[in-house]
Write a protein that holds these residues in place. Structure first.
Motif, PDB file in Angstrom:
ATOM      1  N   ASP A   1       1.737   3.316   2.307  1.00  0.00           N
ATOM      2  CA  ASP A   1       2.722   3.429   3.391  1.00  0.00           C
ATOM      3  C   ASP A   1       4.032   2.737   3.032  1.00  0.00           C
ATOM      4  O   ASP A   1       5.118   3.219   3.366  1.00  0.00           O
TER       5      ASP A   1
ATOM      6  N   GLU B   1       5.942   4.959   0.650  1.00  0.00           N
ATOM      7  CA  GLU B   1       6.547   6.073   1.388  1.00  0.00           C
ATOM      8  C   GLU B   1       7.785   5.607   2.145  1.00  0.00           C
ATOM      9  O   GLU B   1       8.800   6.314   2.206  1.00  0.00           O
ATOM     10  N   GLN B   2       7.709   4.409   2.726  1.00  0.00           N
ATOM     11  CA  GLN B   2       8.846   3.851   3.459  1.00  0.00           C
ATOM     12  C   GLN B   2      10.044   3.674   2.533  1.00  0.00           C
ATOM     13  O   GLN B   2      11.171   4.072   2.854  1.00  0.00           O
TER      14      GLN B   2
ATOM     15  N   ASP C   1       0.842  -1.193   0.000  1.00  0.00           N
ATOM     16  CA  ASP C   1       0.000   0.000   0.000  1.00  0.00           C
ATOM     17  C   ASP C   1       0.878   1.243   0.000  1.00  0.00           C
ATOM     18  O   ASP C   1       2.109   1.169  -0.110  1.00  0.00           O
TER      19      ASP C   1
END
Length: 216
Positions: A152, A155-156, A150
């Motif tokens: 997140d 972004e990580q 997803d």
């Protein structure tokens, strides 16, 4: 702390929480969070570190370096306690996700012909990258592995890439976001940032599914 409180935020905009019973958290990293008993896991308002908390005649004043303020008025305190949680060992990935990392480390060529593994759990200052590989041209590639991919996760990986590309011994470093399932929004964000998405076949990686014998 559990208390009846009202909260004013003063900064780039203004916001107000009317008087109600809420949970106030002050964490060891300096962050302050205001929670209600509903609204899922997200706080109603918060202040990220670094910030300072000072007591006033009516409650707390929390201020960050930019001058933004949380003005918390305490009307009635029901519970006030402090607990040292110690050092957190970090998130342990579920069995499937951890096994995917092991399998992909052993079969880096799944990501591309001529690829080779440099290291699993490559350390950065904000956490380990699942795999660091070299592609067929010898360029460094950071691989983030998820069971369900997803936003997140994208972004990580973006944060990892930003740090790794500051290292002259590694740069330029590109990214691969690998998962059994990648949500459309995550794929769109990844591709917009130049990150390649790879959907993993768990059964094929385990050798259970013979992809060459499939009819479709």
């Amino acid at each position: 702390m559990i208390a009846r409180c009202s909260v004013n935020y003063v900064g780039r905009l203004t916001a107000h929480l009317a008087e109600a019973t809420r949970l106030l958290l002050v964490k060891a990293d300096g962050s302050v969070l205001v929670h209600s008993d509903g609204g899922s896991y997200k706080p109603l308002n918060w202040m990220s570190p670094p910030c300072t908390l000072s007591e006033t005649d009516t409650g707390w004043l929390v201020m960050n370096k930019a001058g933004e303020q949380l003005q918390i008025t305490l009307h009635e305190v029901f519970h006030d306690s402090s607990h040292d949680l110690g050092v957190d060992p970090g998130l342990v990935k579920d069995g499937v996700e951890a096994h995917l990392q092991v399998l992909l480390a052993e079969q880096a060529e799944v990501l591309g012909a001529g690829w080779r593994l440099i290291r699993r759990e490559y350390p950065t200052s904000i956490g380990p990258v699942d795999l660091l590989c070299r592609d067929a041209d010898g360029a460094a590639v950071a691989v983030e592995i998820k069971r369900r991919g997803d936003i997140d996760g994208v972004e990580q990986l973006t944060r990892y890439l930003d740090l790794m590309n500051r290292d002259p011994l590694l740069a330029p470093v590109t990214g691969v976001f690998a998962a059994q399932e990648i949500k459309p929004q995550a794929r769109t964000l990844a591709e917009d940032r130049g990150i390649r998405c790879v959907v993993l076949d768990y059964a094929a990686l385990r050798g259970v599914d013979d992809v060459d014998s499939r009819l479709f």
